[in-house]
Design a protein around this motif. Structure first.
Motif, PDB file in Angstrom:
ATOM      1  N   UNK A  11       0.824  -1.206   0.000  1.00  0.00           N
ATOM      2  CA  UNK A  11       0.000   0.000   0.000  1.00  0.00           C
ATOM      3  C   UNK A  11       0.865   1.266   0.000  1.00  0.00           C
ATOM      4  N   UNK A  12       2.000   1.223   0.713  1.00  0.00           N
ATOM      5  CA  UNK A  12       2.912   2.366   0.787  1.00  0.00           C
ATOM      6  C   UNK A  12       4.346   1.878   0.572  1.00  0.00           C
ATOM      7  N   UNK A  13       4.675   1.576  -0.675  1.00  0.00           N
ATOM      8  CA  UNK A  13       6.017   1.052  -0.953  1.00  0.00           C
ATOM      9  C   UNK A  13       7.040   2.158  -1.163  1.00  0.00           C
ATOM     10  N   UNK A  14       8.289   1.824  -0.962  1.00  0.00           N
ATOM     11  CA  UNK A  14       9.356   2.770  -1.240  1.00  0.00           C
ATOM     12  C   UNK A  14      10.571   2.009  -1.764  1.00  0.00           C
ATOM     13  N   UNK A  15      11.458   2.740  -2.421  1.00  0.00           N
ATOM     14  CA  UNK A  15      12.691   2.167  -2.961  1.00  0.00           C
ATOM     15  C   UNK A  15      13.860   3.075  -2.593  1.00  0.00           C
ATOM     16  N   UNK A  16      14.956   2.469  -2.169  1.00  0.00           N
ATOM     17  CA  UNK A  16      16.204   3.213  -2.046  1.00  0.00           C
ATOM     18  C   UNK A  16      17.297   2.403  -2.732  1.00  0.00           C
ATOM     19  N   UNK A  17      18.237   3.094  -3.331  1.00  0.00           N
ATOM     20  CA  UNK A  17      19.333   2.425  -4.015  1.00  0.00           C
ATOM     21  C   UNK A  17      20.513   2.299  -3.062  1.00  0.00           C
ATOM     22  N   UNK A  18      21.060   1.091  -3.008  1.00  0.00           N
ATOM     23  CA  UNK A  18      22.133   0.770  -2.069  1.00  0.00           C
ATOM     24  C   UNK A  18      23.328   0.205  -2.835  1.00  0.00           C
ATOM     25  N   UNK A  19      24.523   0.675  -2.508  1.00  0.00           N
ATOM     26  CA  UNK A  19      25.734   0.092  -3.085  1.00  0.00           C
ATOM     27  C   UNK A  19      26.463  -0.776  -2.056  1.00  0.00           C
ATOM     28  N   UNK A  20      26.240  -0.489  -0.774  1.00  0.00           N
ATOM     29  CA  UNK A  20      26.907  -1.274   0.269  1.00  0.00           C
ATOM     30  C   UNK A  20      26.051  -2.493   0.599  1.00  0.00           C
ATOM     31  N   UNK A  68      17.354   3.229 -10.921  1.00  0.00           N
ATOM     32  CA  UNK A  68      18.235   3.016  -9.770  1.00  0.00           C
ATOM     33  C   UNK A  68      18.901   4.323  -9.355  1.00  0.00           C
ATOM     34  N   UNK A  69      19.351   5.098 -10.330  1.00  0.00           N
ATOM     35  CA  UNK A  69      19.989   6.371 -10.016  1.00  0.00           C
ATOM     36  C   UNK A  69      18.977   7.329  -9.379  1.00  0.00           C
ATOM     37  N   UNK A  70      17.786   7.392  -9.948  1.00  0.00           N
ATOM     38  CA  UNK A  70      16.742   8.275  -9.429  1.00  0.00           C
ATOM     39  C   UNK A  70      16.394   7.921  -7.978  1.00  0.00           C
ATOM     40  N   UNK A  71      16.269   6.635  -7.723  1.00  0.00           N
ATOM     41  CA  UNK A  71      15.882   6.179  -6.379  1.00  0.00           C
ATOM     42  C   UNK A  71      17.012   6.366  -5.369  1.00  0.00           C
ATOM     43  N   UNK A  72      18.214   6.634  -5.878  1.00  0.00           N
ATOM     44  CA  UNK A  72      19.328   6.883  -4.987  1.00  0.00           C
ATOM     45  C   UNK A  72      19.483   8.342  -4.597  1.00  0.00           C
ATOM     46  N   UNK A  73      18.914   9.237  -5.396  1.00  0.00           N
ATOM     47  CA  UNK A  73      19.079  10.670  -5.111  1.00  0.00           C
ATOM     48  C   UNK A  73      17.796  11.347  -4.642  1.00  0.00           C
ATOM     49  N   UNK A 132       8.009   4.546  -7.172  1.00  0.00           N
ATOM     50  CA  UNK A 132       7.424   3.524  -8.048  1.00  0.00           C
ATOM     51  C   UNK A 132       6.688   4.185  -9.206  1.00  0.00           C
ATOM     52  N   UNK A 133       5.921   5.221  -8.888  1.00  0.00           N
ATOM     53  CA  UNK A 133       5.134   5.900  -9.908  1.00  0.00           C
ATOM     54  C   UNK A 133       6.021   6.646 -10.901  1.00  0.00           C
ATOM     55  N   UNK A 134       6.956   7.433 -10.390  1.00  0.00           N
ATOM     56  CA  UNK A 134       7.825   8.226 -11.258  1.00  0.00           C
ATOM     57  C   UNK A 134       8.650   7.332 -12.183  1.00  0.00           C
TER      58      UNK A 134
END
Length: 204
Positions: free
Chosen positions: A26-35, A79-84, A93-95
């Protein structure tokens, strides 16, 4: 040629720029991780290191669940967008036109467009300094069927994975070998061996 000695820094490279999905369907989010990486085989365990200031940090710490989604060439922009960008004011998710899909073992969603989704359940949260490490057990792995052949072998090389190195994204290139190739014996029926055997017979 000599060496320059630098102060300690994050110089292990390349690393995988994975997209970590968290929250709920219902309320998802994404973050980009390199570690991130693998830390144990049995049980299968991984980790992600996250700054406490990140919007996703409390979501993961409270639910103790997340999904690591591997990034392909087609997903690099996302991935880049979700990291910044921050999930505090952005529906990533939408964008990025990505689809949150139900996971099999955890409440966090997986990213449908990613070829491999690794479901994780946190065992420990370890403060390290700038980041906290979420040490987690891998409880399920979701793989796109198109990457699995009729014998059940996974062909991950066909998914177009990318790597991240010091601020830049790279597509993985040519295959240089496979695990153990440096000590593997050459098959006896290879052309070079056959030619050598024929030469010995003629001399005899």
């Amino acid at each position: 040629m000599g060496k320059q000695v630098w102060k300690p820094g994050t110089m292990v490279s390349p690393v995988p720029p994975v997209m970590v999905s968290c929250g709920s369907l219902e309320k998802p989010n994404i973050l980009t991780i390199a570690w991130t990486g693998i830390v144990n085989t049995i049980p299968a365990m991984t980790y992600i290191s996250v700054r406490p200031q990140r919007f996703s940090y409390p979501l993961i710490k409270e639910s103790r669940e997340f999904v690591i989604n591997l990034t392909t060439r087609a997903l690099t922009w996302a991935a880049d967008y979700c990291g910044v960008k921050s999930g505090a004011d952005t529906d990533k998710f939408s964008v990025c036109k990505l689809t949150p899909a139900p996971a099999s073992q955890v409440g966090a969603p997986l990213i449908k467009e990613s070829p491999v989704n690794i479901e994780c359940r946190v065992n420990q949260v370890i403060p390290l300094g700038s980041h906290d490490m979420f040490l987690a057990e891998i409880v399920a792995v979701n793989v796109d069927e198109v990457l699995v052949d009729q014998n059940g072998k996974l062909h991950l090389d066909q998914s177009g994975l990318v790597a991240y190195s010091h601020g830049e994204y790279f597509a993985l290139g040519e295959k240089l070998g496979s695990f153990g190739y440096s000590v593997r014996k050459k098959p006896k029926n290879n052309p070079a061996s056959r030619k050598k055997r024929l030469g010995k017979r003629k001399r005899a």
